[in-house]
Motif scaffolding. Structure first.
Motif, PDB file in Angstrom:
ATOM      1  N   ARG A 154       0.865  -1.192   0.000  1.00  0.00           N
ATOM      2  CA  ARG A 154       0.000   0.000   0.000  1.00  0.00           C
ATOM      3  C   ARG A 154       0.891   1.229   0.000  1.00  0.00           C
ATOM      4  N   SER A 172      -5.925  -2.820   6.515  1.00  0.00           N
ATOM      5  CA  SER A 172      -6.230  -2.516   5.108  1.00  0.00           C
ATOM      6  C   SER A 172      -5.249  -1.493   4.530  1.00  0.00           C
ATOM      7  N   LEU A 197     -13.267 -15.272   8.194  1.00  0.00           N
ATOM      8  CA  LEU A 197     -14.077 -14.763   7.081  1.00  0.00           C
ATOM      9  C   LEU A 197     -14.060 -15.662   5.842  1.00  0.00           C
ATOM     10  N   ILE A 228     -21.139  -7.464  12.071  1.00  0.00           N
ATOM     11  CA  ILE A 228     -19.682  -7.513  12.265  1.00  0.00           C
ATOM     12  C   ILE A 228     -19.352  -7.515  13.764  1.00  0.00           C
ATOM     13  N   GLY A 261     -16.136  -3.287   7.269  1.00  0.00           N
ATOM     14  CA  GLY A 261     -17.324  -4.090   6.990  1.00  0.00           C
ATOM     15  C   GLY A 261     -18.652  -3.377   7.154  1.00  0.00           C
ATOM     16  N   ILE A 293     -19.291  -0.037  -4.998  1.00  0.00           N
ATOM     17  CA  ILE A 293     -19.230   0.650  -3.699  1.00  0.00           C
ATOM     18  C   ILE A 293     -17.899   1.375  -3.519  1.00  0.00           C
ATOM     19  N   THR A 294     -16.820   0.737  -3.954  1.00  0.00           N
ATOM     20  CA  THR A 294     -15.512   1.406  -3.893  1.00  0.00           C
ATOM     21  C   THR A 294     -15.023   1.559  -5.345  1.00  0.00           C
ATOM     22  N   ALA A 347     -11.450   0.976  -5.932  1.00  0.00           N
ATOM     23  CA  ALA A 347     -10.934  -0.004  -4.962  1.00  0.00           C
ATOM     24  C   ALA A 347     -10.024   0.721  -3.961  1.00  0.00           C
ATOM     25  N   VAL A 348      -9.039   0.038  -3.418  1.00  0.00           N
ATOM     26  CA  VAL A 348      -8.079   0.689  -2.504  1.00  0.00           C
ATOM     27  C   VAL A 348      -6.722   0.590  -3.204  1.00  0.00           C
ATOM     28  N   MET A 395     -15.299  -5.703  -7.865  1.00  0.00           N
ATOM     29  CA  MET A 395     -15.552  -4.634  -6.866  1.00  0.00           C
ATOM     30  C   MET A 395     -14.936  -4.965  -5.519  1.00  0.00           C
ATOM     31  N   PHE A 396     -14.473  -6.209  -5.341  1.00  0.00           N
ATOM     32  CA  PHE A 396     -13.794  -6.569  -4.100  1.00  0.00           C
ATOM     33  C   PHE A 396     -12.272  -6.440  -4.229  1.00  0.00           C
ATOM     34  N   GLY A 440      -8.379  -7.038  -5.810  1.00  0.00           N
ATOM     35  CA  GLY A 440      -7.701  -8.154  -6.458  1.00  0.00           C
ATOM     36  C   GLY A 440      -6.396  -8.536  -5.804  1.00  0.00           C
ATOM     37  N   ARG A 497      -4.514  -8.701  -1.861  1.00  0.00           N
ATOM     38  CA  ARG A 497      -5.228  -7.767  -0.987  1.00  0.00           C
ATOM     39  C   ARG A 497      -6.731  -7.855  -1.205  1.00  0.00           C
ATOM     40  N   PRO A 550     -11.120  -9.597   2.161  1.00  0.00           N
ATOM     41  CA  PRO A 550     -11.350 -10.863   2.868  1.00  0.00           C
ATOM     42  C   PRO A 550     -12.787 -10.987   3.384  1.00  0.00           C
ATOM     43  N   GLY A 551     -13.539  -9.879   3.335  1.00  0.00           N
ATOM     44  CA  GLY A 551     -14.908  -9.905   3.872  1.00  0.00           C
ATOM     45  C   GLY A 551     -15.957 -10.220   2.821  1.00  0.00           C
ATOM     46  N   ILE A 582     -25.839  -9.761   1.618  1.00  0.00           N
ATOM     47  CA  ILE A 582     -26.531  -9.187   0.454  1.00  0.00           C
ATOM     48  C   ILE A 582     -27.576 -10.169  -0.092  1.00  0.00           C
TER      49      ILE A 582
HETATM   50  C1  HEM Z   1     -20.020  -5.288  -0.455  1.00  0.00           C
HETATM   51  C2  HEM Z   1     -19.200  -5.108   0.520  1.00  0.00           C
HETATM   52  C3  HEM Z   1     -17.719  -4.876   0.376  1.00  0.00           C
HETATM   53  C4  HEM Z   1     -16.989  -4.358  -0.671  1.00  0.00           C
HETATM   54  C5  HEM Z   1     -17.498  -3.892  -2.024  1.00  0.00           C
HETATM   55  C6  HEM Z   1     -15.605  -4.357  -0.269  1.00  0.00           C
HETATM   56  C7  HEM Z   1     -14.565  -3.914  -1.073  1.00  0.00           C
HETATM   57  C8  HEM Z   1     -13.236  -3.960  -0.712  1.00  0.00           C
HETATM   58  C9  HEM Z   1     -12.139  -3.541  -1.554  1.00  0.00           C
HETATM   59  C10 HEM Z   1     -12.255  -2.979  -2.955  1.00  0.00           C
HETATM   60  C11 HEM Z   1     -10.990  -3.732  -0.861  1.00  0.00           C
HETATM   61  C12 HEM Z   1      -9.566  -3.447  -1.344  1.00  0.00           C
HETATM   62  C13 HEM Z   1      -9.048  -4.676  -2.078  1.00  0.00           C
HETATM   63  C14 HEM Z   1      -7.707  -4.448  -2.744  1.00  0.00           C
HETATM   64  O1  HEM Z   1      -6.864  -3.752  -2.196  1.00  0.00           O
HETATM   65  O2  HEM Z   1      -7.503  -4.971  -3.846  1.00  0.00           O
HETATM   66  C15 HEM Z   1     -11.357  -4.272   0.430  1.00  0.00           C
HETATM   67  C16 HEM Z   1     -10.451  -4.582   1.419  1.00  0.00           C
HETATM   68  C17 HEM Z   1     -10.811  -5.041   2.666  1.00  0.00           C
HETATM   69  N1  HEM Z   1     -12.076  -5.380   3.087  1.00  0.00           N
HETATM   70 FE1  HEM Z   1     -13.783  -5.239   2.021  1.00  0.00          FE
HETATM   71  N2  HEM Z   1     -15.509  -4.850   0.999  1.00  0.00           N
HETATM   72  C18 HEM Z   1     -16.774  -5.188   1.434  1.00  0.00           C
HETATM   73  C19 HEM Z   1     -17.117  -5.767   2.647  1.00  0.00           C
HETATM   74  C20 HEM Z   1     -16.234  -6.094   3.641  1.00  0.00           C
HETATM   75  C21 HEM Z   1     -16.581  -6.727   4.896  1.00  0.00           C
HETATM   76  C22 HEM Z   1     -18.002  -7.144   5.306  1.00  0.00           C
HETATM   77  C23 HEM Z   1     -15.415  -6.842   5.624  1.00  0.00           C
HETATM   78  C24 HEM Z   1     -15.181  -7.412   6.991  1.00  0.00           C
HETATM   79  C25 HEM Z   1     -15.937  -8.183   7.657  1.00  0.00           C
HETATM   80  C26 HEM Z   1     -14.342  -6.309   4.809  1.00  0.00           C
HETATM   81  C27 HEM Z   1     -13.024  -6.267   5.186  1.00  0.00           C
HETATM   82  C28 HEM Z   1     -11.994  -5.819   4.387  1.00  0.00           C
HETATM   83  C29 HEM Z   1     -10.601  -5.755   4.830  1.00  0.00           C
HETATM   84  C30 HEM Z   1     -10.070  -6.153   6.204  1.00  0.00           C
HETATM   85  C31 HEM Z   1      -9.871  -5.267   3.742  1.00  0.00           C
HETATM   86  C32 HEM Z   1      -8.356  -5.009   3.683  1.00  0.00           C
HETATM   87  C33 HEM Z   1      -7.662  -6.192   3.022  1.00  0.00           C
HETATM   88  C34 HEM Z   1      -6.151  -6.013   2.920  1.00  0.00           C
HETATM   89  O3  HEM Z   1      -5.670  -4.882   2.793  1.00  0.00           O
HETATM   90  O4  HEM Z   1      -5.468  -7.041   2.949  1.00  0.00           O
HETATM   91  N3  HEM Z   1     -14.880  -5.871   3.619  1.00  0.00           N
HETATM   92  N4  HEM Z   1     -12.722  -4.410   0.497  1.00  0.00           N
END
Ligand code: HEM
Length: 512
Positions: A76, A93, A112, A154, A273, A336-337, A340-341, A408-409, A411, A414, A417-418, A426
């Motif tokens: 990051r 994150s 998760l 959560i 989350g 939603i994002t 992404a990040v 959208m989650f 890739g 990273r 994980p949620g 959903i």
């Molecule tokens: C529809 C719901 C959600 C969307 C669209 C979403 C989307 C994302 C995206 C785009 C990232 C960045 C991935 C990347 O860097 O490539 C991310 C990271 C992360 N999300 Fe989600 N998220 C959702 C729900 C959740 C939930 C419910 C949790 C926890 C219970 C969660 C926990 C995390 C964590 C801990 C990271 C950081 C992962 C890392 O940096 O290793 N997310 N999420």
């Protein structure tokens, strides 16, 4: 400094020293990045002084750079304000790609994963039941009910705390902290410290952002440590409820996490989350209100498959192809994002003719991919039918290499994980919503006309939440309203497994 080095992907013309700093979007970055991609191509570079930002806008490039080369593209960027809040590795994150992140990630995966999420289904069902009850009894406050739901899921799973209400609970504490965080991270919330590093040395008394960051840090510490202390106390009182933090406390040496890292691991999960799932559900409702014919067709499908005398369970989603297509389309239409990040490269990488240099920040522009005319017919139109016609909703005959329904989650290593926990919510919530309620526009009290929802109105931050809107949520029958009340009452034994107090200030009932 500021000019585009040889070999970098193309991009907008630069100015000496500052590069593209003057053009860099402070909000709605996904829109500006997409405009640039339309001019310069699916891989572009932007210069912010000496720093290089690469933006990917095609599924095959995401696959190549983020998924397949994730050994070197999973870091990051280090940014000044997150560093003030979390030091280098305090928050998963945003943590650097290294041993601390790996330890946190391993622990997060243990709670998760797809299999682990099956164990969380009873509480998700019970929470979904409360959401239905809240929507039935107080439909106007649907924004808050949805937020309470997604945060309480959560909190229950991670910390064993069920929050039956928003007010006075840790859900409210979390929400208030997240709004303070948004405030300091908002565009223009601080001078461009990352681009002009000298600004970092401004003394705190003149640097309001430093004072605010200190305040948010203190609020986060109080909340995250408070919750972990609470779990420790529960273990001491022999009142365990098998939540994740109890498990991590028991296996602390296995994970190699210290007390602060455990507290912040919980904190990361609450922060990542709660908002995300809630934002999806708000977009879903906005789309159902705006497209009544799509809502009606989905309700017909739900009625045929589930019937009128029982309510939905998770497995039903497999028998509802049209609803699954709607869910994919909501994710595509309003990710939603949207960007992404951002990731960061830990080694030079060559992609075709171009170089992604070590240290470059890499954005995957999910929005641009999901709105790419080469892949999607009429991408600005909300049309679930596209996912019935083809697997990834793409135009016929298009090469869909790398096109995933879960872009959208994010890739690579990273990737969110949620995603399983979020998707289960959903699936459950959208089936419930369509089974029980009709969603229609609110009526303007003065004109008597329906108030349309502006689907183009949302905040342009990291999480693209729709601007608060009104709508009417009406039970589809008295029988269903009765079933919602019965199911909520029947969920009490499930809630009883979790702590019922809603605020850290409250003393838990120790049964003495
Ligand atoms: C529809 C719901 C959600 C969307 C669209 C979403 C989307 C994302 C995206 C785009 C990232 C960045 C991935 C990347 O860097 O490539 C991310 C990271 C992360 N999300 Fe989600 N998220 C959702 C729900 C959740 C939930 C419910 C949790 C926890 C219970 C969660 C926990 C995390 C964590 C801990 C990271 C950081 C992962 C890392 O940096 O290793 N997310 N999420």
């Amino acid at each position: 400094i500021g000019s585009r080095e040889r070999g970098l992907p193309p991009g907008p013309p630069t100015l000496p020293l500052i590069g593209n700093l003057h053009q860099f979007p402070m909000s709605f970055a996904h829109v500006k990045f997409m405009e640039w991609a339309q001019v310069y191509g699916d891989i572009i570079s932007v210069k912010l002084g000496p720093q290089t930002v690469v933006v990917l806008s095609s599924p095959s490039l995401v696959r190549e750079c983020i998924d397949l080369r994730s050994a070197t593209t999973s870091d990051r960027p280090t940014l000044h304000i997150p560093k003030l809040l979390y030091d280098d590795n305090g928050e998963m994150s945003l943590a650097r790609y290294g041993p601390t992140w790996k330890a946190m990630r391993r622990a997060a995966r243990d709670i998760l994963s797809h299999e682990a999420c099956m164990k969380h289904l009873p509480i998700q069902h019970a929470e979904a039941g409360q959401l239905m009850y809240d929507l039935l009894e107080h439909p106007k406050e649907f924004y808050t009910h949805i937020y309470r739901y997604s945060a309480s899921v959560i909190f229950s799973v991670v910390a064993g705390i069920h929050c039956s209400q928003f007010e006075g609970s840790v859900v409210e504490d979390l929400d208030s902290m997240l709004r303070q965080l948004e405030y300091i991270l908002r565009p223009g919330g601080s001078p461009p410290v990352d681009l002009i590093p000298l600004l970092k040395y401004i003394p705190s008394r003149w640097a309001l952002w430093k004072t605010k960051a200190k305040e948010v840090r203190a609020v986060q510490e109080k909340l995250f440590f408070g919750i972990l202390d609470h779990c420790v106390d529960r273990i001491k009182r022999e009142k365990r409820n098998d939540c994740f933090l109890e498990y991590v406390l028991d296996h602390q040496s296995h994970y190699g996490l210290d007390y602060r890292q455990m507290a912040y691991l919980g904190g990361t999960l609450f922060m990542a989350g709660a908002d995300t799932t809630a934002v999806f559900l708000r977009w879903f409702i906005a789309c159902m209100v705006t497209y009544p014919d799509i809502q009606k067709r989905a309700q017909q499908e739900v009625d045929e498959v589930i019937g009128l005398d029982k309510s939905p369970v998770l497995d039903d989603i497999e028998k509802l192809p049209y609803l699954r297509a709607i869910i994919k389309e909501v994710h595509r239409f309003r990710p939603i994002t949207p960007t992404a990040v951002p990731h960061s490269a830990t080694a030079d990488e060559r992609v075709g003719d171009f170089l992604i240099p070590k240290g470059a920040t890499i954005f995957m522009n999910v929005w641009a991919i999901y709105h790419h005319e080469d892949y999607f017919d009429n991408p600005e139109l909300f049309n679930p039918e596209r996912y019935i016609r083809s697997e990834h909703g793409a135009k016929p005959g298009v090469d869909t290499t790398g096109l995933r329904d879960d872009l959208m989650f994010g890739g690579g290593r990273r990737i969110c994980p949620g995603s399983h926990l979020a998707s289960n919510s959903i699936f459950l919530n959208t089936m419930d919503f369509l089974w029980a309620f009709k969603f229609q526009p609110a009526t303007d009290e003065v004109t008597g006309l329906p108030i349309p929802i502006d689907l183009n109105s949302y905040n342009g931050a990291l999480i693209g939440s729709p601007t608060p809107f009104q709508c009417e949520i009406i039970p589809r029958s008295e029988a269903k309203a009765g079933m919602i009340r019965e199911q909520f009452a029947a969920a009490s034994p499930t809630f009883e497994l979790f702590e019922q107090h809603t605020s850290l200030q409250d003393k838990p009932d120790d049964g003495a």
